[in-house]
Motif scaffolding. Structure first.
Motif, mmCIF file in Angstrom:
data_model
loop_
_atom_site.group_PDB
_atom_site.id
_atom_site.type_symbol
_atom_site.label_atom_id
_atom_site.label_comp_id
_atom_site.label_asym_id
_atom_site.label_seq_id
_atom_site.Cartn_x
_atom_site.Cartn_y
_atom_site.Cartn_z
ATOM 1 N N ASN A 57 0.883 2.890 -8.645
ATOM 2 C CA ASN A 57 0.038 2.401 -7.558
ATOM 3 C C ASN A 57 0.831 1.748 -6.427
ATOM 4 O O ASN A 57 0.311 1.595 -5.320
ATOM 5 C CB ASN A 57 -0.991 1.402 -8.091
ATOM 6 C CG ASN A 57 -2.023 2.053 -8.987
ATOM 7 O OD1 ASN A 57 -2.195 3.274 -8.964
ATOM 8 N ND2 ASN A 57 -2.722 1.262 -9.778
ATOM 9 N N VAL A 58 2.071 1.345 -6.707
ATOM 10 C CA VAL A 58 2.848 0.628 -5.686
ATOM 11 C C VAL A 58 4.154 1.326 -5.341
ATOM 12 O O VAL A 58 4.931 0.808 -4.531
ATOM 13 C CB VAL A 58 3.139 -0.822 -6.144
ATOM 14 C CG1 VAL A 58 1.847 -1.620 -6.279
ATOM 15 C CG2 VAL A 58 3.916 -0.842 -7.455
ATOM 16 N N ARG A 91 6.727 -9.210 5.101
ATOM 17 C CA ARG A 91 7.092 -7.933 4.477
ATOM 18 C C ARG A 91 7.813 -8.160 3.152
ATOM 19 O O ARG A 91 7.578 -7.454 2.166
ATOM 20 C CB ARG A 91 7.969 -7.103 5.425
ATOM 21 C CG ARG A 91 7.307 -6.792 6.769
ATOM 22 C CD ARG A 91 7.992 -5.659 7.501
ATOM 23 N NE ARG A 91 9.415 -5.842 7.720
ATOM 24 C CZ ARG A 91 9.957 -6.554 8.720
ATOM 25 N NH1 ARG A 91 9.178 -7.178 9.589
ATOM 26 N NH2 ARG A 91 11.277 -6.638 8.860
ATOM 27 N N GLN A 92 8.687 -9.147 3.136
ATOM 28 C CA GLN A 92 9.404 -9.487 1.908
ATOM 29 C C GLN A 92 8.422 -9.865 0.791
ATOM 30 O O GLN A 92 8.541 -9.414 -0.356
ATOM 31 C CB GLN A 92 10.354 -10.654 2.176
ATOM 32 C CG GLN A 92 11.094 -11.178 0.945
ATOM 33 C CD GLN A 92 11.752 -12.523 1.224
ATOM 34 O OE1 GLN A 92 11.146 -13.418 1.824
ATOM 35 N NE2 GLN A 92 12.992 -12.676 0.801
ATOM 36 N N THR A 93 7.430 -10.684 1.136
ATOM 37 C CA THR A 93 6.478 -11.156 0.131
ATOM 38 C C THR A 93 5.533 -10.037 -0.294
ATOM 39 O O THR A 93 5.095 -9.993 -1.451
ATOM 40 C CB THR A 93 5.705 -12.377 0.663
ATOM 41 O OG1 THR A 93 6.626 -13.305 1.240
ATOM 42 C CG2 THR A 93 4.950 -13.072 -0.454
ATOM 43 N N VAL A 94 5.247 -9.115 0.601
ATOM 44 C CA VAL A 94 4.471 -7.927 0.230
ATOM 45 C C VAL A 94 5.189 -7.166 -0.879
ATOM 46 O O VAL A 94 4.574 -6.746 -1.878
ATOM 47 C CB VAL A 94 4.248 -7.011 1.456
ATOM 48 C CG1 VAL A 94 3.776 -5.618 1.017
ATOM 49 C CG2 VAL A 94 3.228 -7.629 2.403
ATOM 50 N N ILE A 95 6.486 -6.982 -0.724
ATOM 51 C CA ILE A 95 7.254 -6.240 -1.731
ATOM 52 C C ILE A 95 7.312 -7.003 -3.043
ATOM 53 O O ILE A 95 7.199 -6.419 -4.124
ATOM 54 C CB ILE A 95 8.670 -5.932 -1.206
ATOM 55 C CG1 ILE A 95 8.581 -5.035 0.029
ATOM 56 C CG2 ILE A 95 9.512 -5.259 -2.286
ATOM 57 C CD1 ILE A 95 7.761 -3.765 -0.179
ATOM 58 N N ILE A 142 2.599 -6.231 -9.387
ATOM 59 C CA ILE A 142 1.667 -5.187 -9.835
ATOM 60 C C ILE A 142 2.415 -4.089 -10.575
ATOM 61 O O ILE A 142 1.965 -3.570 -11.603
ATOM 62 C CB ILE A 142 0.898 -4.609 -8.626
ATOM 63 C CG1 ILE A 142 0.054 -5.713 -7.968
ATOM 64 C CG2 ILE A 142 0.026 -3.428 -9.048
ATOM 65 C CD1 ILE A 142 -0.561 -5.316 -6.642
ATOM 66 N N GLY A 143 3.594 -3.733 -10.065
ATOM 67 C CA GLY A 143 4.372 -2.633 -10.626
ATOM 68 C C GLY A 143 4.918 -2.890 -12.013
ATOM 69 O O GLY A 143 5.334 -1.952 -12.704
#
Length: 261
Positions: free
Chosen positions: A100-101, A83-87, A93-94
């Protein structure tokens, strides 16, 4: 073996392998390899993985919908490192396309694990530096959230933009001047100190503090600014004595109030 236990050639080879594996997962709409890298115990492996996501999203816009779908699926994964790496990947991207994120950060602000919430802070820092307008608009929504940790995270997250453009974040920081939570107030004072020692920033911070009504927090902030000019003396534009002289002349004398001894 950790990433930096490898020699340079081995590290470059591993970076290539991670990039190829992640691109393959995205093409195939699978996530086994992404999960493996996102959950790795080595923070550098996880960093290479989320940076790979950012590079692919930026270089191949047609793949971004698949990327976002995969990240969405992992946003509630039962491993906090994932989850940390997803953020962190969403933050990559942001820096260009925050809209989009945005929903990733709305969700992760309330994650049960501090590592995920810290990833929000880190991502807001880098996004706010590169893509400030939408990120700061988003941050403003949470400045007065009932959860003190959310307010603290937002305050900390906007810091990096303030180091180069203090005028962008000082109005947001001002909204926190009467926050009743010690942890939030400490973060507010910390952020003001981190801004003020940077080039061309002390004057803007001092001028803005003149408009604040909470004199107790202003005094704390000025004390922190003076202290920071000593702690970071090798990086500060002014030395501590110069900072004290500036504050005395442009704050205390102008508002006709004596500083505390």
């Amino acid at each position: 073996m950790g990433f930096y236990d490898l020699n340079k050639a081995q590290r470059l080879q591993l970076v290539d392998e991670i990039n190829v594996a992640i691109r393959a997962d995205i093409h195939q709409t699978t996530s086994d390899r992404i999960i493996a890298y996102f959950s790795d115990d080595d923070t550098y492996i996880r960093k290479i993985a989320y940076q790979a996501i950012g590079k692919i999203a930026a270089g191949s816009p047609d793949m971004q919908p698949k990327i976002l779908t995969l990240l969405d699926e992992l946003l509630t994964f039962n491993n906090e490192k994932v989850r940390q790496t997803v953020i962190n990947a969403a933050g990559e991207i942001g820096m260009k396309e925050f809209g989009n994120v945005e929903h990733f950060f709305d969700h992760a602000l309330f994650d049960e694990h501090h590592a995920v919430r810290n990833a929000v802070i880190g991502s807001v820092k880098k996004m706010g530096e590169k893509n400030p307008e939408p990120v700061l608009q988003w941050a403003r929504k949470y400045l007065h959230h009932p959860d003190q940790e959310v307010r603290r995270e937002i305050c900390h997250g906007i810091e990096l933009r303030g180091r180069t453009h203090p005028q962008d974040i000082l109005p947001l920081l001002k909204e926190l001047q009467f926050d009743k939570t010690a942890r939030v107030k400490r973060t507010l004072v910390h952020v003001l100190g981190q801004i003020a020692y940077k080039k061309n920033c002390l004057g803007m911070v001092v001028e803005h503090l003149k408009t604040w009504d909470n004199q107790a927090i202003v005094r704390q902030a000025l004390d922190e600014i003076i202290d920071v000019h000593h702690r970071y003396k090798d990086f500060s534009v002014l030395n501590q004595e110069q900072a004290i002289a500036y504050i005395d002349k442009h704050y205390w004398q102008e508002i006709q109030r004596e500083p505390l001894a």
